[in-house]
Design an enzyme around this catalytic site. Structure first.
Site, PDB file in Angstrom:
ATOM      1  N   HIS A 100       2.271   3.425  -9.032  1.00 22.34           N
ATOM      2  CA  HIS A 100       2.167   2.057  -9.306  1.00 22.34           C
ATOM      3  C   HIS A 100       3.360   1.506  -9.943  1.00 22.34           C
ATOM      4  O   HIS A 100       3.781   0.489  -9.525  1.00 22.34           O
ATOM      5  CB  HIS A 100       0.828   1.864 -10.208  1.00 22.34           C
ATOM      6  CG  HIS A 100      -0.283   1.918  -9.284  1.00 22.34           C
ATOM      7  ND1 HIS A 100      -0.761   1.848  -8.028  1.00 22.34           N
ATOM      8  CD2 HIS A 100      -1.241   2.740  -9.682  1.00 22.34           C
ATOM      9  CE1 HIS A 100      -1.806   2.299  -7.294  1.00 22.34           C
ATOM     10  NE2 HIS A 100      -2.237   2.874  -8.309  1.00 22.34           N
ATOM     11  N   ASP A 109       0.835  -1.373   0.028  1.00 25.52           N
ATOM     12  CA  ASP A 109      -0.013   0.013  -0.011  1.00 25.52           C
ATOM     13  C   ASP A 109       0.783   1.327  -0.077  1.00 25.52           C
ATOM     14  O   ASP A 109       1.896   1.259   0.520  1.00 25.52           O
ATOM     15  CB  ASP A 109      -0.812  -0.076   1.178  1.00 25.52           C
ATOM     16  CG  ASP A 109      -2.066   0.946   1.150  1.00 25.52           C
ATOM     17  OD1 ASP A 109      -2.414   1.475  -0.140  1.00 25.52           O
ATOM     18  OD2 ASP A 109      -2.824   1.283   2.044  1.00 25.52           O
ATOM     19  N   LEU A 111      10.879 -20.116  -5.040  1.00 28.75           N
ATOM     20  CA  LEU A 111       9.868 -19.322  -4.278  1.00 28.75           C
ATOM     21  C   LEU A 111       8.306 -19.588  -5.096  1.00 28.75           C
ATOM     22  O   LEU A 111       8.236 -19.208  -6.427  1.00 28.75           O
ATOM     23  CB  LEU A 111      10.115 -17.928  -4.105  1.00 28.75           C
ATOM     24  CG  LEU A 111       9.134 -16.963  -3.766  1.00 28.75           C
ATOM     25  CD1 LEU A 111       8.892 -17.190  -2.194  1.00 28.75           C
ATOM     26  CD2 LEU A 111       9.462 -15.481  -4.063  1.00 28.75           C
TER      27      LEU A 111
END
Ligand code: IPE
Ligand code: IPE
Ligand code: MG
Length: 248
Positions: free
Chosen positions: A39, A22, A133
């Site tokens: 962004h 955020d 991962l």
């Protein structure tokens, strides 16, 4: 200069870390830029964190990238986020491959534009043999949506007599969630100084350790992740027991 990696206890690395990324809009405002640039700059943070998580052996990293509620943002911002997603996948797939990263998605993918879901599926397929991962992107996701979906499927299975109501318990319920094959996150991180969960992984964070930082997402890097893990490692997880019970 990375300072927290060295301090980490290698035998106590969380298997699953979830992050609410955020603060992109505020980062952009702070730099006198349009929200979409916030962004765009957040992609570098994703790259760094994915790299860092892989390096220390985290198994699953779930990133909250777009919530069900985010569909209510101005159309230009939603469109910009969707096209950023496509570009990021195109730009990052090769290095994800190199880093042995797998990709999966949780959320209502059917709600995404077809070009986005096609790109995602292509990338998932390309990386599906990797063994490092597991990067989980939460897209068009919300915890309540996921729980309602689970209930719908469960009720259907009950009607079809595949399950019996008396056998429903938390373990069975988990098998209906999109995260059924991965352990619940030991650690949940939220950036940007907001102290809320915003409809993320509601079921799965029942016993997660919560870590909040004022850093805005585009400023977050792998060492900030290591710092969060270091903080986590200095907590006592009691799961309802007493401290004395844990010592014995
Ligand atoms: C997080 O940054 C990214 C998404 C929710 C898609 P925000 O866009 O929420 O940034 P702020 O909270 O307005 O600063
Ligand atoms: C949460 O951030 C969703 C994502 C990070 C994708 P928001 O910025 O949408 O959350 P609220 O609305 O401030 O709670
Ligand atoms: Mg926000």
């Amino acid at each position: 200069m990375e300072s927290f990696r060295k301090k980490l206890n290698k035998s106590n690395i969380p298997e699953h870390i979830a992050i609410i990324m955020d603060g992109n809009g505020r980062w952009a405002a702070k730099h006198g830029k349009a929200r979409v640039l916030g962004h765009e700059n957040g992609v570098e943070s994703v790259r760094s964190v994915v790299e860092g998580a892989g390096e220390i052996g985290v198994k699953h990293l779930t990133l909250y990238a777009f919530s069900t509620e985010n569909w209510d943002r101005p159309k230009e911002e939603v469109d910009a986020l969707m096209s950023l997603l496509v570009h990021a996948i195109e730009a990052e797939t090769e290095s994800l491959m190199k880093n042995n990263v797998r990709l999966s998605v949780i959320g209502n993918v059917d709600a995404m534009p077809v070009n986005v879901s096609d790109k995602l599926n292509g990338c998932i397929e390309q990386l599906n043999q990797n063994t490092g991962l597991n990067l989980v992107l939460a897209l068009s996701y919300s915890g309540q949506w996921e729980i309602v979906e689970a209930v719908k499927h469960m009720v259907n299975d009950a009607i079809e007599k595949k399950i019996l109501p008396e056998n429903i318990n938390d373990k069975l319920f988990k098998t209906y969630l999109s995260t059924t094959n991965i352990p619940d996150p030991e650690l949940l991180i939220r950036t940007s100084g907001e102290y809320r969960v915003s409809n993320f992984l509601l079921w799965q964070i029942a016993y997660s350790e919560l870590y909040f930082t004022d850093k805005l997402w585009p400023d977050f890097r792998k060492d900030d992740l290591f710092e969060a893990i270091f903080d986590y490692q200095n907590r006592e997880r009691r799961f309802g027991k007493t401290s004395e019970q844990l010592m014995s």
